[in-house]
Every structure is written in structure tokens, then in C-alpha cells.
Design a protein around this motif. Structure first.
Motif, short mmCIF file in Angstrom:
data_model
loop_
_atom_site.label_atom_id
_atom_site.label_comp_id
_atom_site.label_asym_id
_atom_site.label_seq_id
_atom_site.Cartn_x
_atom_site.Cartn_y
_atom_site.Cartn_z
N GLU A 36 -4.60 -0.44 -9.46
CA GLU A 36 -5.23 0.69 -10.13
C GLU A 36 -4.79 0.79 -11.59
N ARG A 37 -3.48 0.68 -11.81
CA ARG A 37 -2.97 0.76 -13.18
C ARG A 37 -3.50 -0.37 -14.05
N SER A 38 -3.52 -1.58 -13.50
CA SER A 38 -3.88 -2.75 -14.29
C SER A 38 -5.34 -2.72 -14.75
N PHE A 39 -6.24 -2.23 -13.90
CA PHE A 39 -7.65 -2.25 -14.24
C PHE A 39 -8.11 -0.96 -14.92
N ILE A 40 -7.49 0.17 -14.61
CA ILE A 40 -7.91 1.42 -15.23
C ILE A 40 -7.56 1.45 -16.72
#
Length: 315
Positions: A152-156
Motif C-alpha cells: 500500500e505504501r509503495s504504490f500509494i
């Protein structure tokens, strides 16, 4: 004014340079690149297969290694089709939507790789410093939450730049990308819109992630070293430190190429185009290639399972 508007479009087809100056050697270059990609795919698939089928490896550390292998596998797949298409003379063109999608996967998976490596390193701290509570601290549910949180962190965090890329205008007269696959900074150079937000945001993101992850990894290793030195037995000290060697190698295999590519893209415009291309390939090939080797060599469980698997196949 009409001529200026005609030279700008927000839906374009881009031309991937490939390996400038080496066009005549493409048939020969395709051989080592095909072998490297085959090694990346087979190596990571083999690690996943061993962890999946071997009950003794259904442990927390191996779950994190499986996450790393899966990320490496996706990193290889995100660029392999374009690079081999260029080397085999099939196509060097890519549409805007396909290019932006590839940028999303390439940069999102790079962030995922760094997050998983940080988790693998931090996992060693409770395993060495607090082994009695290790399994209660890292339950299966918590591991799944960590994995989803990393994704979630990497793509958001890259969504703002991706949205801007979609609505930028690009000159039709200069639509040549300098790599063999799409990168964010590479596409920015072809935009005739205001790119200041994307440029500063991407640079700040890289610096923050590199700095934050590097500091957290350093703190983890310092805490681990402090705990290891408190162990009375020198044999136990060496055994504990050896479990961290593979993680250190994996960290260096990712962060050295990331820093090199960032510097080359932003400050190396005077360098040969081949240098830019090779740095890009180095970043997205070297970690997925080396990680299965590093962890297979250092992990007795994985190494013995692979040896036993090949022995059974030969018999």
C-alpha cells in the motif's frame, strides 16, 4: 498557435532507444540478457517453490524471504518483455498508457523491495534479541498486515506523479525515451507541461525513502550488534552475526544501484547514453538476480532442500 498546439498531444506513442550504438550487436546481446532473465525467473521461482513445499521452512524468516522473491520476480517481469522485444527486433514503440503503467510497476516494486528488505532486517532484531517472544511478536496475521502495508505504501505514494504524467502534454517531435523501458524521469524530459511538482516530489520521495530506510536499517544493525556483543560465548556471537550477513549483502545490492541510477538520471546528462541504459538495467536486474543466490548460499535450509530436490530429479 495552431502549429504549436499540433505539436503537443497528451496521448502519444514513444520510441524506446534501447542500447544506442550497439544495434548491430542486438542478436548477441539478446543471449546474455535472455540468460539473466531466465536465471532471475527460475531462481526466484525455485526459492518460492522450496519455501512453499518444505514444511520445515514455514517459519517467519522464510515468509519474508518469499515476499522478497515474489517482489524480485515481479520486478523482472515488469521490464523483460520490452527489453527482449527491442533486442529481438520486434518493437521499440510503447503507448503512453502502457508506459505509465510500466512506470507504476517499476517504481512501485522498487519501493516494495526496499520495504521488504527493511522488514527482513528488522525481523532479525527480535529473533536475536528477544527469541522467546519472537513468535508471539510476529504472528501470521501480523506478517500479512506488514506485507499489505508495504504494498500500500509503495504504490500509494507514487499516485500523484502517475496522475500528473497522464495529463501532461508531450511534444510529438521529440518522443524518444533514452532507456529500453519507461522510467519516470525519462518521461518528464519529453513533457512540455509544468513538471516542477513531479520533479521535486519524486526527488523528495527518493531521498526520504532512502534516508528513512537507511537510518532504520542502521539502527536495527546497531541494536543487533549491541545485543550480540553482550553474549558471553564467542561461538554464539559469530553464529548470530552470520545470520545478518546475507541481509547486509541484499541491502547493498539494492541501494547502491538506486543511488547510482538517481545520480545518473539527474546529474549525468553529459554521460554516454549507454551508461544511462546500463544503470537502469543494473537496478532492475542485479537485486532480483543476486537475492536468490545470497539467501540460498547463506540459508542452510534452502540450500539443502534445493540440493535434495535436484538429486531426486537426477535419480
Amino acid at each position: 498557435m495552431s502549429l504549436l498546439l499540433d505539436s503537443k498531444i497528451n496521448h502519444s506513442t514513444f520510441f524506446l532507444t534501447g542500447f544506442p550504438g550497439l544495434e548491430q550487436q542486438y542478436p548477441w546481446l539478446s543471449i546474455p540478457f535472455s540468460c539473466i532473465y531466465a536465471t532471475v525467473l527460475s531462481g526466484n521461482c525455485l526459492v518460492l517453490h522450496v519455501i512453499w513445499t518444505e514444511p520445515s521452512q514455514h517459519k517467519i524468516m522464510f515468509y519474508f524471504l518469499a515476499m522478497l522473491a515474489l517482489t524480485d520476480l515481479c520486478m523482472g517481469l515488469s521490464t523483460v518483455h520490452m527489453v527482449l522485444a527491442i533486442l529481438w527486433g520486434l518493437s521499440q514503440e510503447i503507448g503512453l498508457d502502457a508506459c505509465i503503467s510500466q512506470i507504476s510497476f517499476v517504481h512501485g516494486l522498487s519501493g516494495t523491495e526496499s520495504g521488504v528488505l527493511l522488514t527482513v532486517v528488522c525481523d532479525r532484531f527480535p529473533a536475536i534479541c528477544n527469541p522467546l517472544r519472537y513468535t508471539s511478536i510476529l504472528t501470521n496475521t501480523r506478517i500479512i498486515k506488514i506485507w499489505l502495508g508495504i504494498l500500500e505504501r509503495s504504490f500509494i505514494v507514487i499516485i500523484p506523479t502517475i496522475i500528473c504524467l497522464k495529463f501532461f502534454y508531450y511534444y510529438t517531435t521529440t518522443h524518444i525515451l533514452s532507456h529500453s523501458f519507461c522510467l519516470h524521469q525519462d518521461l518528464l524530459w519529453l513533457a512540455c507541461s509544468d513538471i516542477r511538482f513531479n520533479s521535486f516530489y519524486a526527488l523528495a520521495l527518493v531521498i526520504c525513502i532512502l534516508l528513512l530506510v537507511s537510518v532504520l536499517i542502521l539502527i536495527s544493525f546497531i541494536l543487533i550488534l549491541h545485543s550480540v556483543l553482550a553474549i558471553a560465548s564467542q561461538e554464539e556471537q559469530l553464529k548470530s552475526l552470520q545470520t545478518c550477513v546475507s541481509h547486509i549483502c541484499a541491502v547493498f545490492s539494492l541501494y547502491i544501484p538506486i543511488m547510482g541510477l538517481t545520480m545518473v538520471l539527474r546529474f549525468g546528462k553529459h554521460l554516454s547514453p549507454v551508461v544511462h541504459v546500463l544503470h537502469g538495467q543494473h537496478l532492475y536486474l542485479f537485486p532480483p538476480l543476486m537475492n536468490p543466490i545470497i539467501y540460498s548460499v547463506k540459508s542452510h535450509q534452502i540450500r539443502s532442500r534445493i540440493q535434495r530436490w535436484f538429486t531426486l530429479k537426477n535419480n
